[in-house]
Design an enzyme around this catalytic site. Structure first.
Site, PDB file in Angstrom:
ATOM      1  CB  CYS A  92      -0.914  -0.065   1.235  1.00  0.00           C
ATOM      2  SG  CYS A  92      -0.148  -0.089   2.768  1.00  0.00           S
ATOM      3  CG  HIS A 386      -4.247   0.435   4.293  1.00  0.00           C
ATOM      4  ND1 HIS A 386      -3.615  -0.376   3.435  1.00  0.00           N
ATOM      5  CD2 HIS A 386      -5.362   1.066   3.595  1.00  0.00           C
ATOM      6  CE1 HIS A 386      -4.123  -0.276   2.173  1.00  0.00           C
ATOM      7  NE2 HIS A 386      -5.099   0.719   2.336  1.00  0.00           N
ATOM      8  CG  ASN A 408      -8.029   1.993   0.350  1.00  0.00           C
ATOM      9  OD1 ASN A 408      -6.894   1.792   0.255  1.00  0.00           O
ATOM     10  ND2 ASN A 408      -8.936   1.439   1.045  1.00  0.00           N
TER      11      ASN A 408
END
Length: 467
Positions: A92, A386, A408
């Site tokens: 991520c 994250h 995201n």
């Protein structure tokens, strides 16, 4: 079996239990009896137990008073871009870093589109992390195997995690290539098996290097052996991720996918220069909210994943109010930001919405969850898990944030068309890191960031997930 023998066995077993119960701190029969008497035996308690036995806890705890339509208006919003999917990998941080870089390119180039190859830079990320493990073992070979640093290397020989510093160091050094030139592979999308095999090999290599370094082997010979080991790692990475592209032809396209520039020959370094413009390192500061530690002080994470080939991760600890100001200034100028969170807490996945009141776990279990942010961090209850790209903020009439939006990396069909909305109250509790271009940082904050940092280890509760 003889009845006398059975009886003797039972008495022996009971004697063992009795002995165990007498040990201070154990669970005695009296303690257990008192605990059992506290259990609710009414109809409501039975109904809750039946429901929990057959349902997902989140489905039952969902706060219906907070399940209405989400306000999707944002007073300050950067231009939308395509949403990517990191799939079954922990990259991520790289996806978020690339989101910022390609957004900056689109802004500079009047909306030309570029999609960077995650597989290409992930190759170099894994290769450098392998070198970090092996060199770290060599440099700490004189310490006992039980030493905290030695244990760190063997426990975590390699992983997918990282921060924006990794994007900066790797891209500055190895350049970048388009996604179409080096696309994803099964192992870049699904890293578990590759990571397990490389971890095993690195532990094997680490033991050998440790033994050599502690014997009469000359340092040059130890380094030569390490180089042979890295060749093996390089081969594994070539077979799973593809050998890194060295030269390619590429034509830039607009947002509709139409080529609008002639095809040109590039190396990863020349493509990086054309799309990024120059070195990333030195253009940004990383700030963090860690209420356990004094604010307006700098900290450095020792043995960060690119220590030998780049830089340790340094950050300035700021209150959330200061972090919000930095974010708002950047967003108003049209610049997206790298940011990280404990995203799974109070997350309504179906709606792509983080709010402190999404789920009421306390009512179901007849208890409370009162720890504050500092307590959650120090007890390993919360930390950065994250990274996502901060893209928008909604401000009230006084300029204070109501809510935030991030891009995201879980695919475009997830949540709010691939994005996630969070209330400012949730943002304050579960947002941890922000990377800000220096042009949007006040002079006094930039000066604070130059302080000599306090060193911390990566097994600290806030850094253990390394995102």
């Amino acid at each position: 079996m003889n009845k006398k023998i059975i009886a003797l066995c039972l008495l022996t077993a009971m004697g063992g239990i009795a002995t165990a119960q007498k040990k201070a701190g154990g669970i005695s029969s009296e303690m257990l009896r008192k605990i059992q008497q506290t259990q609710v035996k009414n109809t409501q308690g039975k109904a809750i137990a039946n429901a929990l036995a057959a349902n997902n806890i989140d489905d039952l705890a969902k706060n219906r008073d907070n399940a209405g339509a989400i306000d999707t208006y944002f007073s300050v919003e950067t231009p939308k871009q395509s949403i990517h999917d990191q799939k079954s990998s922990g990259r991520c941080w790289m996806f978020t870093g690339f989101n910022v870089l390609r957004s900056n390119f689109a802004q500079r180039s009047d909306s030309l589109n570029v999609e960077y190859s995650h597989a290409y830079l992930f190759f170099w990320d894994q290769f450098e992390k392998a070198n970090l493990m092996l060199q770290g073992v060599i440099d700490n070979a004189n310490k006992p195997f039980e030493d905290k640093i030695v244990q760190f290397f063997f426990k975590n020989p390699i992983n997918d995690g990282g921060t924006f510093c990794g994007v900066s160091d790797l891209a500055d050094k190895y350049g970048l290539v388009p996604m179409s030139v080096q696309p994803e592979t099964y192992s870049s999308d699904n890293t578990r098996i590759m990571a397990r095999l490389m971890s095993s090999k690195l532990r094997e290599f680490g033991l050998e290097l440790r033994n050599r370094a502690n014997s009469k082997t000359k340092p040059a010979a130890v380094q030569a052996r390490k180089e042979e080991m890295l060749a093996t790692i390089y081969n594994i990475l070539c077979l799973t991720l593809g050998e890194p592209v060295r030269e390619f032809t590429y034509a830039f396209k607009d947002k509709d996918g139409k080529a609008i520039t002639p095809a040109k020959r590039y190396t990863p370094q020349s493509f990086f220069k054309e799309t990024v413009g120059g070195p990333i390192s030195g253009t940004f500061i990383m700030v963090m909210n860690d209420p356990r530690r004094p604010y307006y002080k700098t900290y450095e994470v020792e043995y960060n994943r690119h220590t030998y080939d780049g830089q340790n991760w340094k950050y300035l600890n700021l209150p959330m109010e200061e972090i919000a100001k930095l974010a708002i200034t950047s967003l108003k100028a049209g610049h997206k930001l790298y940011s990280s969170y404990d995203v799974g807490v109070q997350l309504d996945r179906k709606r792509g919405y983080n709010d402190l009141n999404n789920f009421d776990y306390g009512s179901i279990f007849n208890t409370t969850f009162p720890m504050n942010k500092a307590q959650r961090i120090m007890t390993f209850d919360s930390g950065s898990t994250h990274a996502m790209t901060l893209t928008a903020v909604d401000l009230d009439e006084n300029g204070n944030p109501r809510k935030w939006k991030v891009e995201n990396s879980w695919g475009g069909s997830w949540g709010q068309n691939g994005c996630l909305i969070m209330t400012n109250e949730w943002f304050n509790e579960y947002m941890f890191r922000l990377v800000v271009d220096k042009q949007f940082v006040p002079a006094n904050i930039l000066e604070m960031a130059k302080q000599k940092p306090t060193m911390v280890m990566p097994d600290d509760p806030l850094f253990s997930d390394d995102m």
